[in-house]
Design an enzyme around this catalytic site. Structure first.
Site, PDB file in Angstrom:
ATOM      1  N   MET A 190     -16.438  -7.677  -7.527  1.00  0.00           N
ATOM      2  CA  MET A 190     -15.184  -7.901  -7.865  1.00  0.00           C
ATOM      3  C   MET A 190     -15.191  -8.964  -9.191  1.00  0.00           C
ATOM      4  O   MET A 190     -16.058  -9.926  -9.045  1.00  0.00           O
ATOM      5  CB  MET A 190     -14.291  -8.745  -6.926  1.00  0.00           C
ATOM      6  CG  MET A 190     -12.967  -8.916  -7.283  1.00  0.00           C
ATOM      7  SD  MET A 190     -11.618  -9.279  -5.825  1.00  0.00           S
ATOM      8  CE  MET A 190     -12.548 -10.933  -5.440  1.00  0.00           C
ATOM      9  N   CYS A 191     -14.387  -8.848 -10.257  1.00  0.00           N
ATOM     10  CA  CYS A 191     -14.494  -9.364 -11.249  1.00  0.00           C
ATOM     11  C   CYS A 191     -13.306  -9.718 -11.938  1.00  0.00           C
ATOM     12  O   CYS A 191     -12.279  -8.968 -11.500  1.00  0.00           O
ATOM     13  CB  CYS A 191     -15.205  -8.539 -12.364  1.00  0.00           C
ATOM     14  SG  CYS A 191     -16.992  -8.053 -12.070  1.00  0.00           S
ATOM     15  N   GLY A 192     -13.239 -10.915 -12.710  1.00  0.00           N
ATOM     16  CA  GLY A 192     -11.629 -11.051 -13.376  1.00  0.00           C
ATOM     17  C   GLY A 192     -11.961 -11.111 -14.961  1.00  0.00           C
ATOM     18  O   GLY A 192     -13.224 -11.629 -15.346  1.00  0.00           O
TER      19      GLY A 192
ATOM     20  N   ARG B  40     -12.098 -14.713  -8.280  1.00  0.00           N
ATOM     21  CA  ARG B  40     -12.672 -13.356  -8.310  1.00  0.00           C
ATOM     22  C   ARG B  40     -14.036 -13.105  -8.352  1.00  0.00           C
ATOM     23  O   ARG B  40     -14.554 -12.143  -8.447  1.00  0.00           O
ATOM     24  CB  ARG B  40     -11.882 -12.421  -9.439  1.00  0.00           C
ATOM     25  CG  ARG B  40     -10.211 -12.510  -9.256  1.00  0.00           C
ATOM     26  CD  ARG B  40      -9.602 -11.667 -10.200  1.00  0.00           C
ATOM     27  NE  ARG B  40     -10.073 -10.213 -10.217  1.00  0.00           N
ATOM     28  CZ  ARG B  40      -9.402  -9.382  -9.371  1.00  0.00           C
ATOM     29  NH1 ARG B  40      -8.304  -9.847  -8.386  1.00  0.00           N
ATOM     30  NH2 ARG B  40      -9.997  -8.041  -9.412  1.00  0.00           N
TER      31      ARG B  40
ATOM     32  N   HIS C 101     -15.135 -13.120 -18.901  1.00  0.00           N
ATOM     33  CA  HIS C 101     -15.326 -12.685 -17.794  1.00  0.00           C
ATOM     34  C   HIS C 101     -15.807 -13.475 -16.750  1.00  0.00           C
ATOM     35  O   HIS C 101     -16.629 -14.477 -17.082  1.00  0.00           O
ATOM     36  CB  HIS C 101     -16.160 -11.385 -18.049  1.00  0.00           C
ATOM     37  CG  HIS C 101     -16.436 -10.494 -16.939  1.00  0.00           C
ATOM     38  ND1 HIS C 101     -17.226 -10.847 -15.857  1.00  0.00           N
ATOM     39  CD2 HIS C 101     -16.145  -9.234 -16.488  1.00  0.00           C
ATOM     40  CE1 HIS C 101     -17.486  -9.715 -15.022  1.00  0.00           C
ATOM     41  NE2 HIS C 101     -16.656  -8.684 -15.482  1.00  0.00           N
TER      42      HIS C 101
END
Length: 298
Positions: A1-3, A32, A147
């Site tokens: 999971m990334c933001g 995240r 990111h």
């Protein structure tokens, strides 16, 4: 999971606040993915000169390495050191020589980016700590992307962190997963695109670089990616003058955008947009699937 977060400034009076706002947007996404973080800042350019940003090897002084590099090249370049990274500004014709010297004399150093305006800073750790270490909040610029990551498909390293840059003044961040990245990585390397990691997001960046090298516009390259990249993804792409967003046809990854007369912003969650000025009066919407969005400075 990334933001993911991105900010494109339309009002020049807001440019001094780019780093501060982008750092705050990214901070809201810490939950995240706290493993690593990175920031791409499009700052001022100097005519005829190119910025080469590199991360020094662990235990190596970035300033000393930058000084050695400039001495070896015999040019009057400028070096600015931020935490573990150095931004060396060189005549355009010396960039290839600089990369070759780093590869030979400091092989553990990693080139983060090259370009007239692009500077990339990234590291392992909490995004707030990464932003503080590089003093992102004090950086000015016209646009930037960021990111924060929870690693799934590759190691937690500085090289494995986003953003990824495989072409001059071009970078990409990605939330999602590609299933055909291994075969694409082999093909890109055979075509001379330098891919340093096993991260599928770097493959996506390299894919766009190759498409644009072969004559496609960014819009065309992103449209082609909808057919050639197998998986689910949200891309935010930076170029020297522009900022682009694309979601795959299913669009299962969260995304929200906002626009005012002063800026365009993207984030994985709406709460990231609440730190922006005049957000209450902004146009806010969810970007459509399989639709390329692009803003560019004239």
């Amino acid at each position: 999971m990334c933001g993911i977060a991105g900010l494109f400034i339309k009002d020049p009076t807001l440019e001094p606040d780019l780093g501060r706002l982008l750092a705050r947007m990214t901070s809201t996404l810490r939950g995240r993915g706290p493993d690593s973080a990175g920031f791409a800042i499009y700052a001022d350019a100097t005519p005829g000169l190119v910025k080469l940003t590199f991360a020094a090897p662990e235990g190596t002084d970035a300033e000393a390495l930058a000084t050695r590099l400039l001495a070896a090249l015999g040019v009057g370049g400028i070096a600015a050191v931020r935490h573990t990274h150095a931004v060396v500004t060189l005549p355009a014709e010396d960039v290839v020589r600089a990369e070759a010297w780093l590869s030979e004399d400091a092989p553990e150093a990693s080139v983060m980016s090259t370009g007239n305006r692009l500077e990339i800073y990234k590291d392992v750790g909490d995004p707030d700590d990464v932003a503080a270490a590089f003093a992102i909040s004090r950086m000015a610029g016209s646009h930037g992307i960021s990111h924060t990551r929870m690693a799934t498909e590759s190691a937690v390293t500085t090289d494995g962190a986003h953003p990824f840059s495989t072409g001059a003044d071009q970078c990409l961040v990605h939330n999602g997963s590609l299933s055909n990245h291994a075969s694409l990585r082999r093909a890109l390397r055979q075509d001379g695109i330098r891919i340093r990691t096993e991260n599928d997001s770097e493959v996506a960046a390299g894919y766009l670089t190759r498409k644009m090298r072969d004559g496609e516009s960014l819009d065309e390259a992103l449209t082609s990616s909808l057919k050639d990249l197998d998986g689910f993804f949200t891309f935010v792409v930076g170029t020297e003058n522009g900022f682009s967003v694309l979601r795959d046809p299913i669009a299962c990854k969260p995304a929200v955008m906002a626009e005012t007369d002063r800026y365009v912003a993207f984030a994985s969650e709406f709460k990231s947009l609440t730190v922006l000025p005049d957000i209450a009066s902004a146009k806010v919407w969810e970007p459509k699937p399989a639709t390329v969005y692009f803003w560019e400075h004239s």
